[in-house]
Design an enzyme around this catalytic site. Structure first.
Site, PDB file in Angstrom:
ATOM      1  N   ALA A  18      60.140  20.423  44.193  1.00  0.00           N
ATOM      2  CA  ALA A  18      59.125  21.618  44.962  1.00  0.00           C
ATOM      3  C   ALA A  18      58.322  21.152  46.406  1.00  0.00           C
ATOM      4  O   ALA A  18      57.394  20.974  46.564  1.00  0.00           O
ATOM      5  CB  ALA A  18      57.649  21.740  44.200  1.00  0.00           C
ATOM      6  N   GLY A  19      59.608  20.336  47.035  1.00  0.00           N
ATOM      7  CA  GLY A  19      58.728  19.983  48.298  1.00  0.00           C
ATOM      8  C   GLY A  19      59.003  21.287  49.443  1.00  0.00           C
ATOM      9  O   GLY A  19      58.933  22.733  48.610  1.00  0.00           O
ATOM     10  N   GLY A  22      62.651  23.431  48.547  1.00  0.00           N
ATOM     11  CA  GLY A  22      62.032  23.906  47.282  1.00  0.00           C
ATOM     12  C   GLY A  22      61.272  25.337  46.992  1.00  0.00           C
ATOM     13  O   GLY A  22      61.877  26.023  46.815  1.00  0.00           O
ATOM     14  N   ASN A 119      71.401  17.929  52.263  1.00  0.00           N
ATOM     15  CA  ASN A 119      71.456  16.777  53.205  1.00  0.00           C
ATOM     16  C   ASN A 119      72.897  15.653  53.272  1.00  0.00           C
ATOM     17  O   ASN A 119      72.625  15.560  51.989  1.00  0.00           O
ATOM     18  CB  ASN A 119      70.553  15.483  53.901  1.00  0.00           C
ATOM     19  N   ALA A 145      60.815  24.816  57.128  1.00  0.00           N
ATOM     20  CA  ALA A 145      60.044  24.726  56.286  1.00  0.00           C
ATOM     21  C   ALA A 145      59.093  23.167  56.179  1.00  0.00           C
ATOM     22  O   ALA A 145      59.775  22.433  56.335  1.00  0.00           O
ATOM     23  CB  ALA A 145      60.391  24.854  54.783  1.00  0.00           C
ATOM     24  N   LYS A 201      77.284  18.538  59.263  1.00  0.00           N
ATOM     25  CA  LYS A 201      76.193  18.419  59.778  1.00  0.00           C
ATOM     26  C   LYS A 201      75.445  16.277  58.558  1.00  0.00           C
ATOM     27  O   LYS A 201      74.179  15.626  59.888  1.00  0.00           O
ATOM     28  CB  LYS A 201      75.299  18.944  58.193  1.00  0.00           C
ATOM     29  N   ASN A 205      73.064  13.938  61.562  1.00  0.00           N
ATOM     30  CA  ASN A 205      72.160  13.192  60.653  1.00  0.00           C
ATOM     31  C   ASN A 205      72.010  11.673  61.016  1.00  0.00           C
ATOM     32  O   ASN A 205      71.189  11.175  60.767  1.00  0.00           O
ATOM     33  CB  ASN A 205      72.091  13.938  59.386  1.00  0.00           C
ATOM     34  N   ASN A 209      68.840  10.642  62.772  1.00  0.00           N
ATOM     35  CA  ASN A 209      67.638  10.688  61.193  1.00  0.00           C
ATOM     36  C   ASN A 209      67.021   9.383  62.227  1.00  0.00           C
ATOM     37  O   ASN A 209      65.976   9.529  62.277  1.00  0.00           O
ATOM     38  CB  ASN A 209      67.742  10.907  60.631  1.00  0.00           C
ATOM     39  N   GLU A 284      65.989   8.873  53.288  1.00  0.00           N
ATOM     40  CA  GLU A 284      67.643  10.020  51.950  1.00  0.00           C
ATOM     41  C   GLU A 284      68.362   8.796  53.030  1.00  0.00           C
ATOM     42  O   GLU A 284      69.585   9.588  53.474  1.00  0.00           O
ATOM     43  CB  GLU A 284      67.418  10.992  52.670  1.00  0.00           C
TER      44      GLU A 284
HETATM   45  O1  KPL Z   1      68.983  18.163  59.791  1.00  0.00           O
HETATM   46  C1  KPL Z   1      67.847  17.823  60.766  1.00  0.00           C
HETATM   47  C2  KPL Z   1      67.233  16.526  59.830  1.00  0.00           C
HETATM   48  O2  KPL Z   1      65.571  16.666  60.495  1.00  0.00           O
HETATM   49  O3  KPL Z   1      67.281  16.011  58.640  1.00  0.00           O
HETATM   50  C3  KPL Z   1      67.980  17.614  61.867  1.00  0.00           C
HETATM   51  C4  KPL Z   1      68.980  18.347  62.221  1.00  0.00           C
HETATM   52  C5  KPL Z   1      67.814  16.095  62.617  1.00  0.00           C
HETATM   53  C6  KPL Z   1      66.811  18.509  62.526  1.00  0.00           C
HETATM   54  O4  KPL Z   1      65.821  17.661  62.616  1.00  0.00           O
END
Ligand code: KPL
Length: 322
Positions: A18-19, A22, A119, A145, A201, A205, A209, A284
């Site tokens: 429920a983040g 979610g 992710n 979100a 992706k 990331n 990140n 993560e």
């Molecule tokens: O997916 C993303 C994340 O913040 O986890 C990116 C692609 C970096 C966009 O903020």
């Protein structure tokens, strides 16, 4: 009645996690007409369940100052007994997926559809291996979100989402599943090559990140601060070389171009990892750069920049990530 499944009996969804993501997906599922509101949140703690029930539902704020909609979704305890789950959307952090699924094991039937929203690719590969290709789908999404308060979610960035199964899967069953999802509101498209999209992706990331944490900056700053840009370019080179050498990774588009595109489109955003660090939540990264190191080691390859990056994040947050 759903035209593709010939039944409305399999249209009940449960959402685990429920983040912000979610809550967003739960709200959008609840709005989806064929479901007629048959969506429930599965909440881990008794406190969260009591708090949610007292609150009386979810509030969804649409993008760009749009309407605020109140949605009286039901909620259930994670370990409470109940009927077999028909459709389960797993929206927890990557590192919580296995434990979360284990805690609803008593409600998983042979035909429960499990949809993963994380992710990375590690969880998707592990859960598909554990539960079987026939039961597991992956959603890769670029929606944004955030939560104003625990039960009030803002659909901040309208993106796209792609649905598919690793190794192709069953196209007819995937189309039937799509009919049970809010395809229009969440702009969901089918993807026969979801693995490629997940790896792509994942690569983005891994490049972005952790580096936003080290430089404590919004995504777009990685392109404009000279030191960050040098580190980014070198990291992208290492990730590209590594992914190219791993037999399980499909050919991917140019990573410099993909990263540039994402950083430009999300220039003002804090990455999800930076948001986690700022809120003192677990990140993560073990499922991103950490997984890259694991795969590299399995193939006798090294990834020194990724290793240094994880160490730098650990120094900054005071937590070891591996
Ligand atoms: O997916 C993303 C994340 O913040 O986890 C990116 C692609 C970096 C966009 O903020």
């Amino acid at each position: 009645m759903n035209a593709l499944t010939d039944s409305c009996d399999d249209a009940h969804w449960h959402v685990l996690g429920a983040g912000a993501m979610g809550c967003l997906w739960a709200a959008r599922l609840w709005q989806h007409a064929p479901l007629q509101g048959r969506v429930a949140l599965l909440l881990r703690s008794a406190e969260a369940l009591a708090d949610y029930r007292q609150h009386g539902g979810l509030t969804l704020e649409a993008p760009a100052g749009g309407a605020r909609l109140q949605m009286p979704l039901t909620a259930e305890g994670l370990s409470a007994p109940g009927a077999a789950l028909q459709n389960l959307l797993v929206a927890t952090k990557s590192q919580d997926v296995a434990a979360a699924l284990a805690s609803v094991q008593h409600r998983l039937a042979a035909d429960t559809r499990i949809v993963l929203l994380q992710n990375g690719v590690r969880v998707q590969r592990e859960i598909t291996a554990q539960y079987g290709q026939a039961r597991v789908w992956c959603l890769s999404t670029s929606h944004g979100a955030w939560r104003r308060s625990p039960w009030h979610v803002v659909h901040a960035g309208e993106g796209t989402a792609w649905l598919g199964q690793l190794e192709g899967g069953d196209a007819a069953r995937t189309r039937a599943l799509l009919a049970l999802l809010p395809a229009q509101a969440m702009r969901i498209e089918l993807d026969d090559h979801i693995a490629t999209r997940l790896w792509q992706k994942f690569a983005v990331n891994c490049a972005v990140n952790a580096l936003t944490v080290v430089h404590d900056c919004a995504n777009g700053e990685l392109l404009h601060r000279p030191a960050a840009r040098r580190a980014l370019d070198a990291l992208i080179d290492e990730i590209t070389e590594l992914l190219h050498a791993l037999p399980e990774v499909p050919p991917l588009p140019d990573l410099h171009a993909s990263v540039h595109e994402v950083l430009t489109a999300t220039a003002a955003n804090a990455s999800s990892t930076l948001q986690d660090v700022r809120a003192s939540r677990a990140t993560e990264l073990e499922h991103l750069n950490g997984y890259l190191l694991t795969l590299a080691a399995q193939h006798g390859l090294s990834a020194p920049l990724n290793a240094q990056l994880l160490q730098a994040v650990a120094r900054r947050t005071g937590t070891a990530c591996r």
